[in-house]
Design a protein around this motif. Structure first.
Motif, PDB file in Angstrom:
ATOM      1  N   GLN A   3       1.578 -14.642  -8.260  1.00 16.20           N
ATOM      2  CA  GLN A   3       0.879 -13.572  -7.560  1.00 16.20           C
ATOM      3  C   GLN A   3       1.831 -12.796  -6.653  1.00 16.20           C
ATOM      4  OE1 GLN A   3      -2.442 -15.484  -5.621  1.00 16.20           O
ATOM      5  NE2 GLN A   3      -3.778 -15.194  -7.396  1.00 16.20           N
ATOM      6  N   SER A   4       2.746 -13.506  -5.991  1.00 19.59           N
ATOM      7  CA  SER A   4       3.720 -12.843  -5.125  1.00 19.59           C
ATOM      8  C   SER A   4       4.650 -11.954  -5.938  1.00 19.59           C
ATOM      9  CB  SER A   4       4.529 -13.878  -4.350  1.00 19.59           C
ATOM     10  OG  SER A   4       3.705 -14.601  -3.457  1.00 19.59           O
ATOM     11  N   LEU A   5       5.105 -12.454  -7.082  1.00 21.83           N
ATOM     12  CA  LEU A   5       5.972 -11.655  -7.941  1.00 21.83           C
ATOM     13  C   LEU A   5       5.245 -10.405  -8.432  1.00 21.83           C
ATOM     14  CD1 LEU A   5       7.737 -14.418 -10.068  1.00 21.83           C
ATOM     15  CD2 LEU A   5       8.767 -13.009  -8.267  1.00 21.83           C
ATOM     16  N   ARG A   6       3.973 -10.569  -8.791  1.00 21.72           N
ATOM     17  CA  ARG A   6       3.186  -9.419  -9.243  1.00 21.72           C
ATOM     18  C   ARG A   6       3.052  -8.393  -8.124  1.00 21.72           C
ATOM     19  NH1 ARG A   6      -3.050 -10.398 -10.437  1.00 21.72           N
ATOM     20  NH2 ARG A   6      -2.978 -10.553  -8.165  1.00 21.72           N
ATOM     21  N   PHE A   7       2.786  -8.864  -6.912  1.00 24.88           N
ATOM     22  CA  PHE A   7       2.636  -7.967  -5.758  1.00 24.88           C
ATOM     23  C   PHE A   7       3.916  -7.181  -5.512  1.00 24.88           C
ATOM     24  CE2 PHE A   7       3.347  -7.473  -1.134  1.00 24.88           C
ATOM     25  CZ  PHE A   7       2.403  -6.495  -0.879  1.00 24.88           C
ATOM     26  N   TYR A   8       5.061  -7.874  -5.451  1.00 26.62           N
ATOM     27  CA  TYR A   8       6.311  -7.179  -5.165  1.00 26.62           C
ATOM     28  C   TYR A   8       6.725  -6.262  -6.315  1.00 26.62           C
ATOM     29  CZ  TYR A   8       6.801 -10.060  -1.022  1.00 26.62           C
ATOM     30  OH  TYR A   8       6.593 -10.637   0.207  1.00 26.62           O
ATOM     31  N   GLY A   9       6.358  -6.634  -7.521  1.00 26.90           N
ATOM     32  CA  GLY A   9       6.617  -5.748  -8.651  1.00 26.90           C
ATOM     33  C   GLY A   9       5.827  -4.463  -8.539  1.00 26.90           C
ATOM     34  N   ARG A  10       4.566  -4.582  -8.120  1.00 24.49           N
ATOM     35  CA  ARG A  10       3.735  -3.391  -7.936  1.00 24.49           C
ATOM     36  C   ARG A  10       4.265  -2.521  -6.796  1.00 24.49           C
ATOM     37  NH1 ARG A  10      -2.386  -6.029  -8.342  1.00 24.49           N
ATOM     38  NH2 ARG A  10      -2.503  -6.110 -10.628  1.00 24.49           N
ATOM     39  N   VAL A  11       4.709  -3.169  -5.724  1.00 20.79           N
ATOM     40  CA  VAL A  11       5.270  -2.417  -4.598  1.00 20.79           C
ATOM     41  C   VAL A  11       6.498  -1.636  -5.052  1.00 20.79           C
ATOM     42  CG1 VAL A  11       6.439  -2.620  -2.377  1.00 20.79           C
ATOM     43  CG2 VAL A  11       4.359  -3.947  -2.813  1.00 20.79           C
ATOM     44  N   VAL A 206      -2.096  -2.480   0.720  1.00 20.01           N
ATOM     45  CA  VAL A 206      -1.647  -3.864   0.510  1.00 20.01           C
ATOM     46  C   VAL A 206      -2.755  -4.686  -0.144  1.00 20.01           C
ATOM     47  CG1 VAL A 206      -0.986  -6.001   1.676  1.00 20.01           C
ATOM     48  CG2 VAL A 206       0.088  -3.836   2.340  1.00 20.01           C
ATOM     49  N   ARG A 207      -3.990  -4.518   0.327  1.00 21.11           N
ATOM     50  CA  ARG A 207      -5.109  -5.251  -0.275  1.00 21.11           C
ATOM     51  C   ARG A 207      -5.264  -4.890  -1.751  1.00 21.11           C
ATOM     52  NH1 ARG A 207      -7.928  -3.707   4.327  1.00 21.11           N
ATOM     53  NH2 ARG A 207      -9.397  -2.437   3.122  1.00 21.11           N
ATOM     54  N   LEU A 208      -5.126  -3.608  -2.059  1.00 22.37           N
ATOM     55  CA  LEU A 208      -5.235  -3.179  -3.451  1.00 22.37           C
ATOM     56  C   LEU A 208      -4.157  -3.813  -4.322  1.00 22.37           C
ATOM     57  CD1 LEU A 208      -6.038   0.661  -3.500  1.00 22.37           C
ATOM     58  CD2 LEU A 208      -7.463  -1.203  -4.374  1.00 22.37           C
ATOM     59  N   LEU A 209      -2.929  -3.760  -3.849  1.00 16.29           N
ATOM     60  CA  LEU A 209      -1.810  -4.242  -4.654  1.00 16.29           C
ATOM     61  C   LEU A 209      -1.840  -5.760  -4.836  1.00 16.29           C
ATOM     62  CD1 LEU A 209       1.106  -2.004  -3.325  1.00 16.29           C
ATOM     63  CD2 LEU A 209      -0.288  -1.691  -5.376  1.00 16.29           C
ATOM     64  N   ARG A 210      -2.486  -6.459  -3.928  1.00 13.35           N
ATOM     65  CA  ARG A 210      -2.615  -7.919  -4.053  1.00 13.35           C
ATOM     66  C   ARG A 210      -3.794  -8.324  -4.935  1.00 13.35           C
ATOM     67  NH1 ARG A 210       0.686 -10.892  -0.977  1.00 13.35           N
ATOM     68  NH2 ARG A 210       1.680  -9.976   0.871  1.00 13.35           N
ATOM     69  N   SER A 211      -4.635  -7.386  -5.284  1.00 13.83           N
ATOM     70  CA  SER A 211      -5.853  -7.711  -6.023  1.00 13.83           C
ATOM     71  C   SER A 211      -5.627  -7.678  -7.528  1.00 13.83           C
ATOM     72  CB  SER A 211      -6.966  -6.722  -5.659  1.00 13.83           C
ATOM     73  OG  SER A 211      -6.662  -5.424  -6.137  1.00 13.83           O
ATOM     74  N   ASP A 212      -6.581  -8.248  -8.254  1.00 12.81           N
ATOM     75  CA  ASP A 212      -6.567  -8.153  -9.713  1.00 12.81           C
ATOM     76  C   ASP A 212      -6.968  -6.734 -10.130  1.00 12.81           C
ATOM     77  OD1 ASP A 212      -5.851 -10.822 -10.011  1.00 12.81           O
ATOM     78  OD2 ASP A 212      -7.962 -11.484  -9.962  1.00 12.81           O
ATOM     79  N   LEU A 213      -6.808  -6.449 -11.417  1.00 11.47           N
ATOM     80  CA  LEU A 213      -7.175  -5.133 -11.917  1.00 11.47           C
ATOM     81  C   LEU A 213      -8.669  -4.885 -11.737  1.00 11.47           C
ATOM     82  CD1 LEU A 213      -5.257  -4.751 -15.315  1.00 11.47           C
ATOM     83  CD2 LEU A 213      -4.795  -3.568 -13.169  1.00 11.47           C
TER      84      LEU A 213
END
Length: 257
Positions: A3-11, A206-213
């Motif tokens: 989940q952290s990797l996904r978040f930082y990738g989106r950022v 931040v909440r959006l980017l941490r969430s699922d699609l």
């Protein structure tokens, strides 16, 4: 960990898109200084291209139904979040009307200004001037998007459609394009996407980017001719169309003149 990797990738992807937007805005600014003339058509096309990339960097799966109008129209939709703007702006070349507070947002406000967004101060009495600007845009054959509720909601209902914002369509004879936007998560109303209350842009992002699609449904409804209608009637018809599309019902409510 994933989940952290996904978040930082989106950022990282979002920052790259924003950087691209800054370069595009600087290029538009240079052309303005060089006296390139009316750049609104170019602004709208570039803005659509940029917003399509911005939408792709957000955790949404978007489905659009209906036909994008070819002739210029005043797009009128319900308002749930700041994300409504990139999502709808990716559908067609649009100019926007936004509250003046957005102009002060870091980077985003500057980009919105360079994209040709018109800003209005709520309760300041400058709606007449903004109405003239809207009419000028429509008269030049440009699509415009407004949110006549004037503020966001949690998506569970519609607020009053302020009919004064539709005066420009009546004065120019331009049809209204009603738009209904809905955010869903696991088949239910999404509670993360709405930008309401005391939300600030960074925390919400931040909440959006941490969430699922989340699923986003955009419905382009049947256009409404403005000829022969008062702004109040036009506003009522637009609200009824959006109400029917989102909730399958039409409520008779008092409209603001």
């Amino acid at each position: 960990m994933l989940q952290s990797l996904r978040f930082y990738g989106r950022v990282a992807r979002l920052l790259a898109v924003i950087g691209l937007g800054v370069l595009l805005a600087l290029w538009v600014g240079l052309r303005e200084r060089a006296g390139a003339g009316d750049l609104m058509v170019s602004r709208q096309r570039l803005t659509r291209w940029f917003l399509a990339r911005l939408t792709g960097a957000l955790p949404f799966r978007v489905r659009v139904s209906g036909r994008v109008p070819e002739q210029p129209m005043l797009w009128v939709g319900n308002h749930v979040s700041w994300t409504d703007i990139p999502l709808l702006g990716a559908v067609a070349p649009l100019s926007f009307l936004s509250k003046s507070e957005v102009r002060a947002w870091p980077v985003a406000g500057w980009l919105a200004h360079k994209a040709g967004t018109l800003f209005i101060r709520r309760g300041s009495g400058d709606s007449g001037l903004v109405g003239q600007q809207l009419a000028r845009h429509l008269g030049h054959g440009r699509h415009l998007l407004i949110f006549p509720e004037g503020t966001t909601s949690d998506g569970s209902h519609l607020k009053t459609f302020h009919s004064r914002l539709l005066t420009s369509a009546v004065e120019t004879g331009v049809p209204v394009q009603p738009v209904a936007i809905r955010y869903l998560r696991d088949g239910q109303r999404d509670e993360i996407a709405p930008f309401i209350g005391e939300d600030d842009l960074l925390s919400h992002l931040v909440r959006l980017l941490r969430s699922d699609l989340a699923e986003v449904e955009i419905q382009l409804l049947e256009p409404i001719p403005s000829q022969g209608l008062s702004r109040t009637m036009l506003s009522q018809k637009a609200k009824s169309a959006v109400q029917q599309a989102l909730f399958g019902e039409v409520r008779d409510e008092a409209l603001a003149a």
